[in-house]
Design an enzyme around this catalytic site. Sequence first.
Site, short mmCIF file in Angstrom:
data_model
loop_
_atom_site.label_atom_id
_atom_site.label_comp_id
_atom_site.label_asym_id
_atom_site.label_seq_id
_atom_site.Cartn_x
_atom_site.Cartn_y
_atom_site.Cartn_z
N HIS A 303 0.85 -1.20 0.00
CA HIS A 303 0.00 0.00 0.00
C HIS A 303 0.89 1.25 0.00
CE1 HIS A 303 -3.39 2.50 0.33
NE2 HIS A 303 -3.78 2.27 1.56
N HIS A 349 -1.84 -1.06 -11.48
CA HIS A 349 -2.76 -0.66 -10.40
C HIS A 349 -3.90 -1.67 -10.34
CE1 HIS A 349 -5.73 1.71 -8.12
NE2 HIS A 349 -4.69 2.34 -7.63
N ARG A 358 -2.82 11.03 -11.11
CA ARG A 358 -1.96 11.54 -10.03
C ARG A 358 -0.49 11.52 -10.47
NH1 ARG A 358 -3.62 7.63 -5.28
NH2 ARG A 358 -3.22 6.18 -7.00
N ASP A 404 2.86 6.32 -7.43
CA ASP A 404 4.12 6.07 -6.73
C ASP A 404 5.34 6.18 -7.63
OD1 ASP A 404 2.87 5.40 -4.21
OD2 ASP A 404 2.18 3.57 -5.19
N ARG A 430 -3.89 11.28 3.54
CA ARG A 430 -5.02 10.35 3.50
C ARG A 430 -6.07 10.67 4.56
NH1 ARG A 430 -5.83 5.78 0.45
NH2 ARG A 430 -4.87 7.20 -1.04
N ARG A 450 -20.03 -6.45 8.97
CA ARG A 450 -19.94 -7.86 9.37
C ARG A 450 -20.29 -8.76 8.19
NH1 ARG A 450 -19.14 -12.49 10.52
NH2 ARG A 450 -19.29 -13.45 12.60
#
Length: 468
Positions: A303, A349, A358, A404, A430, A450
């Site tokens: 990540h 990605h 980005r 990145d 973030r 859940r």
Amino acid sequence: MSLISAGRVCARILGAKNSPCALIAARQASSSTNLKDVLSDLIPKEQTRIKNFKQQHGKTVIGQVTVDMVYGGMRGMKGLVYETSVLDPDEGIRFRGYSIPECQKLLPKAPGGEEPLPEGLFWLLVTGEVPNQDQVNWISKEWAKRAALPSHVVTMLDNFPTNLHPMSQLSAAITALNSESNFARAYAEGVNKAKYWELVYEDSMDLIAKLPCVAAKIYRNLYREGSSIGAIDSNLDWSDNFTNMLGYTDQQFTELMRLYLTIHSDHEGGNVSAHTSHLVGSALSDPYLSFSAAMNGLAGPLHGLANQEVLVWLTSLQKDLGGEVSDEKLRDYIWNTLNSGRVVPGYGHAVLRKTDPRYTCQREFALKHLPDDPMFKLVAQLYKIVPNILLEQGKAKNPWPNVDAHSGVLLQYYGMTEMNYYTVLFGVSRALGVLSQLIWSRALGFPLERPKSMSTDGLMQLVGSKSG
């Protein structure tokens, strides 16, 4: 009309999922500079809209789940409601319907600046409306007013061992800030659940305000011999205060930080950090605990550490091949990387199928401010070569660069060479996205998450019964 309704109305009228209505001026609707007041007006309308939608379509099937999805990290499975951003495989991220270029154009900027202020993006993420300059200035001053750290957190940061990773320090300090939680205190006293969102809003504003101080203190302690971060200046914006506390005075670096903190803020709800924050928050853990958990996810190599890995690979490439490298030598190096079972960091990605916008906006920043930097030239050269090789190899679903592939090179150029620290910057950014969503999750009364889990034997039996 806010984005929350306007975007969908426009899409219905035009029959397009990303319509030109993203530029409608009417979405700059609220005149109040107090964000909480604006939310107080928006929330009841959205509660009613969703209630009606659920009553009409609550039993409607929206997709199928395959065995591959269950074993494959739930990729492509529709299972979360996340309001603040949507990731389109072809267009990239849209913040409340706005693309990154649109945000760069429409969001307010600092005097003399060209990049959007993160405060403006936060307003947009929370409200769906493009803020005016006064509203952004209000956010800047509000965060400056809330920025001071409690003494026990300062003491904690000052006593961490220097071999403790910056992300571990960030997560621990955020958890310790839970002592300041309005939500936790009020919940213990039996507050009405209709007030949950207000308390989460206050905690989120406090946490975002304090994060640059925490992050700067970590940086100074680890890399600047524990020198003082100085004081917050209420006349400066969030990014300007942050870079000053880090010890950087170059206004170009501050502009880069404004861009960086804006574009890393949110990437819809299924990524590890956003989903973690949503999951932990669904247990009614306060924003400090929820965001700290998200940061532990962001610290993972798959990540938030990816930008660090890109720079390590680029540095190794330069060391192996020398200065200027021919395209032919670069191709051979990339093929050797792939044939050895490794990947080219910064390419591909999980969702995107085109060049990450980005990446593109960082490339444009570099072309303007550091076109002759050797590392940027190498990144630009790779951009021309790597996608074709990955297509030739035939394994990558997306051969294009992601965010990145570029961010570390820009930080290095302005003197921030401490790669271990880069994910902390990602974490500060973030917060803008996941905490915006956390406010709305409590406002809309989202329940405890859940999902149903199954064993392999159970899946086999289910598939057998379905195919029988």
